[in-house]
Motif scaffolding. Structure first.
Motif, PDB file in Angstrom:
ATOM      1  N   ILE A  12       1.885   0.932   6.395  1.00  0.00           N
ATOM      2  CA  ILE A  12       1.848   1.959   5.342  1.00  0.00           C
ATOM      3  C   ILE A  12       0.440   2.551   5.224  1.00  0.00           C
ATOM      4  O   ILE A  12       0.269   3.689   4.779  1.00  0.00           O
ATOM      5  CB  ILE A  12       2.370   1.451   3.969  1.00  0.00           C
ATOM      6  CG1 ILE A  12       2.634   2.655   3.039  1.00  0.00           C
ATOM      7  CG2 ILE A  12       1.414   0.465   3.324  1.00  0.00           C
ATOM      8  CD1 ILE A  12       3.376   2.351   1.768  1.00  0.00           C
ATOM      9  N   ALA A  14      -1.567   2.941   7.896  1.00  0.00           N
ATOM     10  CA  ALA A  14      -2.003   3.470   9.196  1.00  0.00           C
ATOM     11  C   ALA A  14      -2.398   4.944   9.083  1.00  0.00           C
ATOM     12  O   ALA A  14      -3.419   5.372   9.649  1.00  0.00           O
ATOM     13  CB  ALA A  14      -0.889   3.295  10.225  1.00  0.00           C
ATOM     14  N   GLU A  15      -1.615   5.716   8.327  1.00  0.00           N
ATOM     15  CA  GLU A  15      -1.916   7.155   8.213  1.00  0.00           C
ATOM     16  C   GLU A  15      -3.096   7.420   7.265  1.00  0.00           C
ATOM     17  O   GLU A  15      -3.505   8.567   7.087  1.00  0.00           O
ATOM     18  CB  GLU A  15      -0.651   7.916   7.784  1.00  0.00           C
ATOM     19  CG  GLU A  15       0.359   7.981   8.926  1.00  0.00           C
ATOM     20  CD  GLU A  15       1.783   8.299   8.476  1.00  0.00           C
ATOM     21  OE1 GLU A  15       2.002   9.382   7.925  1.00  0.00           O
ATOM     22  OE2 GLU A  15       2.665   7.439   8.686  1.00  0.00           O
ATOM     23  N   SER A 172       5.682  -5.590  10.766  1.00  0.00           N
ATOM     24  CA  SER A 172       6.381  -6.031  11.981  1.00  0.00           C
ATOM     25  C   SER A 172       7.295  -7.221  11.691  1.00  0.00           C
ATOM     26  O   SER A 172       8.017  -7.671  12.570  1.00  0.00           O
ATOM     27  CB  SER A 172       5.368  -6.417  13.052  1.00  0.00           C
ATOM     28  OG  SER A 172       4.562  -7.486  12.579  1.00  0.00           O
ATOM     29  N   LEU A 173       7.284  -7.736  10.459  1.00  0.00           N
ATOM     30  CA  LEU A 173       8.100  -8.893  10.061  1.00  0.00           C
ATOM     31  C   LEU A 173       7.892 -10.067  11.018  1.00  0.00           C
ATOM     32  O   LEU A 173       8.827 -10.754  11.400  1.00  0.00           O
ATOM     33  CB  LEU A 173       9.594  -8.497   9.974  1.00  0.00           C
ATOM     34  CG  LEU A 173       9.953  -7.499   8.875  1.00  0.00           C
ATOM     35  CD1 LEU A 173      11.413  -7.057   8.977  1.00  0.00           C
ATOM     36  CD2 LEU A 173       9.707  -8.076   7.487  1.00  0.00           C
TER      37      LEU A 173
HETATM   38  P1  OAD Z   1       1.568  -5.547  11.877  1.00  0.00           P
HETATM   39  O1  OAD Z   1       0.397  -4.951  12.559  1.00  0.00           O
HETATM   40  O2  OAD Z   1       2.135  -6.809  12.429  1.00  0.00           O
HETATM   41  O3  OAD Z   1       2.735  -4.489  11.861  1.00  0.00           O
HETATM   42  C1  OAD Z   1       2.517  -3.161  11.486  1.00  0.00           C
HETATM   43  C2  OAD Z   1       3.827  -2.418  11.530  1.00  0.00           C
HETATM   44  O4  OAD Z   1       3.568  -1.106  11.096  1.00  0.00           O
HETATM   45  C3  OAD Z   1       4.447  -2.332  12.922  1.00  0.00           C
HETATM   46  O5  OAD Z   1       5.829  -2.669  12.855  1.00  0.00           O
HETATM   47  C4  OAD Z   1       4.265  -0.864  13.287  1.00  0.00           C
HETATM   48  O6  OAD Z   1       5.319  -0.367  14.093  1.00  0.00           O
HETATM   49  C5  OAD Z   1       4.274  -0.212  11.919  1.00  0.00           C
HETATM   50  N1  OAD Z   1       3.638   1.117  11.834  1.00  0.00           N
HETATM   51  C6  OAD Z   1       2.694   1.665  12.630  1.00  0.00           C
HETATM   52  N2  OAD Z   1       2.367   2.902  12.193  1.00  0.00           N
HETATM   53  C7  OAD Z   1       3.123   3.144  11.099  1.00  0.00           C
HETATM   54  C8  OAD Z   1       3.245   4.234  10.189  1.00  0.00           C
HETATM   55  N3  OAD Z   1       2.536   5.344  10.321  1.00  0.00           N
HETATM   56  N4  OAD Z   1       4.138   4.124   9.163  1.00  0.00           N
HETATM   57  C9  OAD Z   1       4.880   2.996   9.007  1.00  0.00           C
HETATM   58  N5  OAD Z   1       4.804   1.943   9.839  1.00  0.00           N
HETATM   59  C10 OAD Z   1       3.948   2.003  10.867  1.00  0.00           C
HETATM   60  O7  OAD Z   1       1.184  -5.702  10.332  1.00  0.00           O
HETATM   61  P2  OAD Z   1       1.843  -6.616   9.221  1.00  0.00           P
HETATM   62  O8  OAD Z   1       3.297  -6.785   9.427  1.00  0.00           O
HETATM   63  O9  OAD Z   1       1.357  -6.104   7.917  1.00  0.00           O
HETATM   64  O10 OAD Z   1      -2.233 -11.249   7.640  1.00  0.00           O
HETATM   65  O11 OAD Z   1       1.118  -7.996   9.493  1.00  0.00           O
HETATM   66  C11 OAD Z   1       1.380  -9.078   8.652  1.00  0.00           C
HETATM   67  C12 OAD Z   1       0.154  -9.920   8.483  1.00  0.00           C
HETATM   68  O12 OAD Z   1      -0.369 -10.319   9.743  1.00  0.00           O
HETATM   69  C13 OAD Z   1      -1.012  -9.215   7.814  1.00  0.00           C
HETATM   70  O13 OAD Z   1      -0.944  -9.234   6.423  1.00  0.00           O
HETATM   71  C14 OAD Z   1      -2.185  -9.972   8.302  1.00  0.00           C
HETATM   72  C15 OAD Z   1      -1.796 -10.074   9.745  1.00  0.00           C
HETATM   73  O14 OAD Z   1      -2.408 -10.906  10.538  1.00  0.00           O
HETATM   74  C16 OAD Z   1      -3.395 -11.752   7.260  1.00  0.00           C
HETATM   75  O15 OAD Z   1      -4.472 -11.182   7.401  1.00  0.00           O
HETATM   76  C17 OAD Z   1      -3.272 -13.092   6.639  1.00  0.00           C
END
Ligand code: OAD
Length: 229
Positions: A12, A14-15, A172-173
């Motif tokens: 959310i 990224a932009e 990315s769940l």
């Molecule tokens: P990720 O980097 O794992 O995933 C980011 C997601 O955002 C991916 O599924 C992308 O496809 C998507 N994405 C990219 N650009 C986007 C856009 N413009 N709009 C919407 N979605 C977009 O990040 P998280 O799932 O947040 O933890 O990562 C979870 C946790 O892992 C983080 O909180 C962090 C990390 O390591 C800690 O620091 C403890």
């Protein structure tokens, strides 16, 4: 008022110019996460960890919320909205959302390295080695590192149980226990996944996928929810 739960991740923001975690070869802003985001990293090289988070904090200071964050604020006019974010940035707060639970901590806060209840607002400032809490121990970033407990997870699970709608945005769940929260929603809950890429949705029922960035995708999901009201 119906209840909309929102689970956000790095996508959310990224932009708004903040990099996601898994879009760059396992590196986060050119660092291996295990060198900067684990208790072991802190024990081995605390100065490097401080430097890393000081840079992230500085980056966040100038970042602005994008259309995705702002659409969630508008949603509060019609619904009881609760945001659960994995992000350590403050873009939901800057946008003006009211109910925000941070699962993985907040960049703009420091905490004592001996007492996790001693938390300090940094107001954008760095944390340096030699900055101490009132008990005389080194301040560390108020971040949940890999391998640490997630103190807010039970509150988040409870919130999920009341959801009428769930928006999953830009995560990315991949990281548990946050990724497991989606299984706590009740059977009647309608779920929307907003992400330009494929994510592991497993057995999420009542799921609508909007394969777009948050800037446009969040508004589309909200439009469907408003028609469904
Ligand atoms: P990720 O980097 O794992 O995933 C980011 C997601 O955002 C991916 O599924 C992308 O496809 C998507 N994405 C990219 N650009 C986007 C856009 N413009 N709009 C919407 N979605 C977009 O990040 P998280 O799932 O947040 O933890 O990562 C979870 C946790 O892992 C983080 O909180 C962090 C990390 O390591 C800690 O620091 C403890």
């Amino acid at each position: 008022m119906k209840k909309v739960l929102v689970l956000t991740g790095a996508g959310i923001s990224a932009e708004s110019g903040l990099k996601t975690f898994r879009d760059s070869d396992g590196l986060w802003e050119n660092y291996n996460v295990y060198d900067v985001a684990t208790p072991q990293a802190w024990a081995k090289n605390p100065a490097l960890v401080q430097e890393f988070y000081n840079k992230r904090r500085e980056q966040c200071l100038s970042a602005k919320p994008n259309a995705g964050h702002l659409a969630l604020v508008e949603l509060e006019k019609e619904f009881n909205v609760q945001i659960i974010t994995q992000n350590v940035d403050d873009l939901h707060e800057k946008a003006g959302s009211t109910n925000i639970l941070h699962l993985h901590g907040e960049l703009n806060k420091a905490r004592s390295s001996v007492d996790e209840n001693l938390i300090y607002d940094l107001k954008g400032k760095d944390i340096n080695m030699g900055d101490f809490c009132e008990k005389g121990s080194q301040l560390r970033p108020h971040i949940v590192w890999f391998g640490e407990m997630v103190p807010n997870i039970e509150i988040a699970q409870k919130m999920m149980r009341d959801a009428d709608y769930l928006l999953i945005i830009g995560t990315s769940l991949n990281v548990y226990p946050a990724a497991g929260l989606v299984s706590f929603v009740p059977a009647h809950c309608k779920t929307f996944l907003i992400d330009p890429n494929d994510c592991p949705t497993g057995n999420i029922s009542n799921l609508t996928t909007i394969k777009e960035g948050a800037g446009t995708g969040v508004s589309k999901a909200i439009k469907i929810i408003l028609q469904d009201m």
